[in-house]
Scaffold this motif. Sequence first.
Motif, PDB file in Angstrom:
ATOM      1  N   SER A  63       0.807  -1.222   0.000  1.00  0.00           N
ATOM      2  CA  SER A  63       0.000   0.000   0.000  1.00  0.00           C
ATOM      3  C   SER A  63       0.842   1.275   0.000  1.00  0.00           C
ATOM      4  O   SER A  63       0.286   2.379  -0.066  1.00  0.00           O
ATOM      5  CB  SER A  63      -0.940   0.022   1.214  1.00  0.00           C
ATOM      6  OG  SER A  63      -1.999  -0.905   1.050  1.00  0.00           O
ATOM      7  N   ARG A  64       2.157   1.146   0.061  1.00  0.00           N
ATOM      8  CA  ARG A  64       3.030   2.335   0.134  1.00  0.00           C
ATOM      9  C   ARG A  64       2.810   3.330  -1.007  1.00  0.00           C
ATOM     10  O   ARG A  64       2.794   4.540  -0.779  1.00  0.00           O
ATOM     11  CB  ARG A  64       4.490   1.898   0.149  1.00  0.00           C
ATOM     12  CG  ARG A  64       4.914   1.182   1.428  1.00  0.00           C
ATOM     13  CD  ARG A  64       5.172   2.142   2.548  1.00  0.00           C
ATOM     14  NE  ARG A  64       5.353   1.434   3.809  1.00  0.00           N
ATOM     15  CZ  ARG A  64       5.516   2.029   4.985  1.00  0.00           C
ATOM     16  NH1 ARG A  64       5.518   3.352   5.042  1.00  0.00           N
ATOM     17  NH2 ARG A  64       5.660   1.322   6.066  1.00  0.00           N
ATOM     18  N   PHE A 189      -9.490   5.327  -7.148  1.00  0.00           N
ATOM     19  CA  PHE A 189      -8.473   4.483  -6.522  1.00  0.00           C
ATOM     20  C   PHE A 189      -8.958   3.036  -6.615  1.00  0.00           C
ATOM     21  O   PHE A 189     -10.021   2.698  -6.076  1.00  0.00           O
ATOM     22  CB  PHE A 189      -8.276   4.854  -5.052  1.00  0.00           C
ATOM     23  CG  PHE A 189      -7.621   6.185  -4.819  1.00  0.00           C
ATOM     24  CD1 PHE A 189      -6.244   6.278  -4.699  1.00  0.00           C
ATOM     25  CD2 PHE A 189      -8.386   7.344  -4.709  1.00  0.00           C
ATOM     26  CE1 PHE A 189      -5.634   7.509  -4.473  1.00  0.00           C
ATOM     27  CE2 PHE A 189      -7.788   8.572  -4.483  1.00  0.00           C
ATOM     28  CZ  PHE A 189      -6.416   8.661  -4.369  1.00  0.00           C
ATOM     29  N   LEU A 190      -8.205   2.217  -7.300  1.00  0.00           N
ATOM     30  CA  LEU A 190      -8.559   0.803  -7.431  1.00  0.00           C
ATOM     31  C   LEU A 190      -7.847   0.006  -6.350  1.00  0.00           C
ATOM     32  O   LEU A 190      -6.616  -0.018  -6.291  1.00  0.00           O
ATOM     33  CB  LEU A 190      -8.191   0.293  -8.818  1.00  0.00           C
ATOM     34  CG  LEU A 190      -8.937   0.960  -9.981  1.00  0.00           C
ATOM     35  CD1 LEU A 190      -8.450   0.409 -11.312  1.00  0.00           C
ATOM     36  CD2 LEU A 190     -10.450   0.776  -9.847  1.00  0.00           C
ATOM     37  N   ALA A 191      -8.629  -0.632  -5.499  1.00  0.00           N
ATOM     38  CA  ALA A 191      -8.073  -1.385  -4.377  1.00  0.00           C
ATOM     39  C   ALA A 191      -7.654  -2.781  -4.820  1.00  0.00           C
ATOM     40  O   ALA A 191      -8.037  -3.258  -5.897  1.00  0.00           O
ATOM     41  CB  ALA A 191      -9.101  -1.484  -3.256  1.00  0.00           C
ATOM     42  N   ASP A 192      -6.871  -3.435  -3.974  1.00  0.00           N
ATOM     43  CA  ASP A 192      -6.428  -4.796  -4.258  1.00  0.00           C
ATOM     44  C   ASP A 192      -7.629  -5.733  -4.181  1.00  0.00           C
ATOM     45  O   ASP A 192      -8.239  -5.883  -3.110  1.00  0.00           O
ATOM     46  CB  ASP A 192      -5.365  -5.213  -3.234  1.00  0.00           C
ATOM     47  CG  ASP A 192      -4.671  -6.522  -3.594  1.00  0.00           C
ATOM     48  OD1 ASP A 192      -5.317  -7.372  -4.236  1.00  0.00           O
ATOM     49  OD2 ASP A 192      -3.500  -6.689  -3.222  1.00  0.00           O
ATOM     50  N   THR A 203      -5.775  -1.001   3.046  1.00  0.00           N
ATOM     51  CA  THR A 203      -5.874  -0.820   1.600  1.00  0.00           C
ATOM     52  C   THR A 203      -6.385   0.596   1.321  1.00  0.00           C
ATOM     53  O   THR A 203      -6.578   1.404   2.237  1.00  0.00           O
ATOM     54  CB  THR A 203      -6.855  -1.820   0.962  1.00  0.00           C
ATOM     55  OG1 THR A 203      -8.192  -1.482   1.378  1.00  0.00           O
ATOM     56  CG2 THR A 203      -6.541  -3.252   1.350  1.00  0.00           C
ATOM     57  N   ALA A 204      -6.675   0.863   0.060  1.00  0.00           N
ATOM     58  CA  ALA A 204      -7.235   2.160  -0.305  1.00  0.00           C
ATOM     59  C   ALA A 204      -8.543   2.445   0.427  1.00  0.00           C
ATOM     60  O   ALA A 204      -8.863   3.612   0.701  1.00  0.00           O
ATOM     61  CB  ALA A 204      -7.471   2.216  -1.821  1.00  0.00           C
TER      62      ALA A 204
END
Length: 538
Positions: A63-64, A189-192, A203-204
């Motif tokens: 997530s960095r 923002f596309l999260a995992d 996460t985002a």
Amino acid sequence: MTERTTVDITDAALADAARPLLDKLVSDRVASALTAQTATLWGEEAESEASIRLAWTTLHKSSRPLIGEIEALRTELRSEGVDRIVLAGMGGSSLAPEVITGTEGVPLTVLDTTDAGQVADALAGDLERTALVVSSKSGTTVETDSHRRIFAEAFAKAGIDAARRMIVVTDPGSPLAELAESEGYRKVFLADPHVGGRYSALTAFGLVPAGLAGADVARLLDQAAGVAETLSSDSPDNPALRLAAALAAAHDAGAEKVVLADTGSGIAGFGDWAEQLIAESTGKQGTGLLPVVVESPTAPGFADAGPDATAVAVGPSVAGSAVSTTGSLGALFLLWEYAVAVAGRLLGINPFDQPDVEAAKKAARALLDNPHALSGTEEPTAVIGPVEVYGPVGDAGTGTLTDVLREFVDGVAEGGYLAVQAYLDRLDDASATVLRSELARRSGRQTTFGWGPRFLHSTGQYHKGGHRNGSFLQITGAVEEDIAVPGRPYTLSTLQLAQALGDGQVLADTGRPVLRLHLTDRAAGLADVVRAVQELTR
């Protein structure tokens, strides 16, 4: 100095019972296998789901890149005079950001409700300074989509370019991602996608709204990174393994409830986040751990937890606690995620599915499709002042509200629990929260409290899939000023009532006792309900 992350099992009998489970977890190298994202840890039936749900173990690294993106967007927004962040999200999309911002003391308006009054309060804020974060993993969450539609209309009426104020957090390829692209929303923002909602704090879903509001999300990731190696170690000193073993050993001994109290952790509302993690991960197949979040370690249900519950301190150990967990927020996020996933293995369930959540959604949708079912054709079994009573009340229906509640409370199973479900305004009707402690004190039963429909995305899974010993007190209320949902054939009050009735129907159909109190005057009705509860005697 880095804050130590610890799990202390202070109850000697529980420590003894947990020891063989802990030794087995160490010898089976479960912690390192979990960090390596080994999908076979929960058995063959869970393998398919687990194989796409384990990326949370390394989020402190992956997530960095979000840190720079979030800060750049925040700087842009502020340069345009936009410094008020409203978050539209449910469950895992709202709980972590609320804890993060609450702990850091930065303002974030969270919309996880279908109450028209609470949404109106959010709309009444300065729209010129407002950006809306629309957060949904599936991209189809009905509450969140309703908020998006309502705010888009409000922005437009205020002469504001709605697309420039919309920030989306969702999974790749979701309907929301496609909509955001077609509408030209400010940022997506596309999260995992390999992280489930309740494991998404880092996460985002957790970081974007919190970071835009002003929280130090880099520090949060640093805190998680600081404990990651310890949580990955196959050692009896691993705090996550210790917590998992303690919870599973307690459950094996009949303590299927986990009572959570903050004992000076410095974290705001951690129990509300942990509630979803525990309930949705473990409450299925007729088993699981029911989280009971209490107001303080002196509240009813904690020090007097009884044989069916384990008192867990979030913070230092105190009188009455059997287990305590300490650490920074980022560290505790990761610690509890590891512990609950491992507890799932010990309980013999898949911690990554939620098979019973969809039932209430389907029932609510069916009611929305049939307005006649929501038009008030159901007659109350009793009307007592500003309170309409729905449900079987027997002879109590001819008496007082206290009589009705006494009959209901007396019917709670031995070792069972009471769940208060308030489909009201979390701000204006906040006095409803006193019902948890008052009912717990007078019933002698573990008692939970949830705002509807928020709780449907957390404890709702356990209510229908966990131990079948719950009794459910629903509270609904009349709406003075409703809000239409643009582009939909219903209002917020219609949606709110459909959610309450839909969930109640599913619970009743599975044999759970349900009593609904409808407040025709919210203030007067709520005061009467509280007074009636206070008149109960054990």
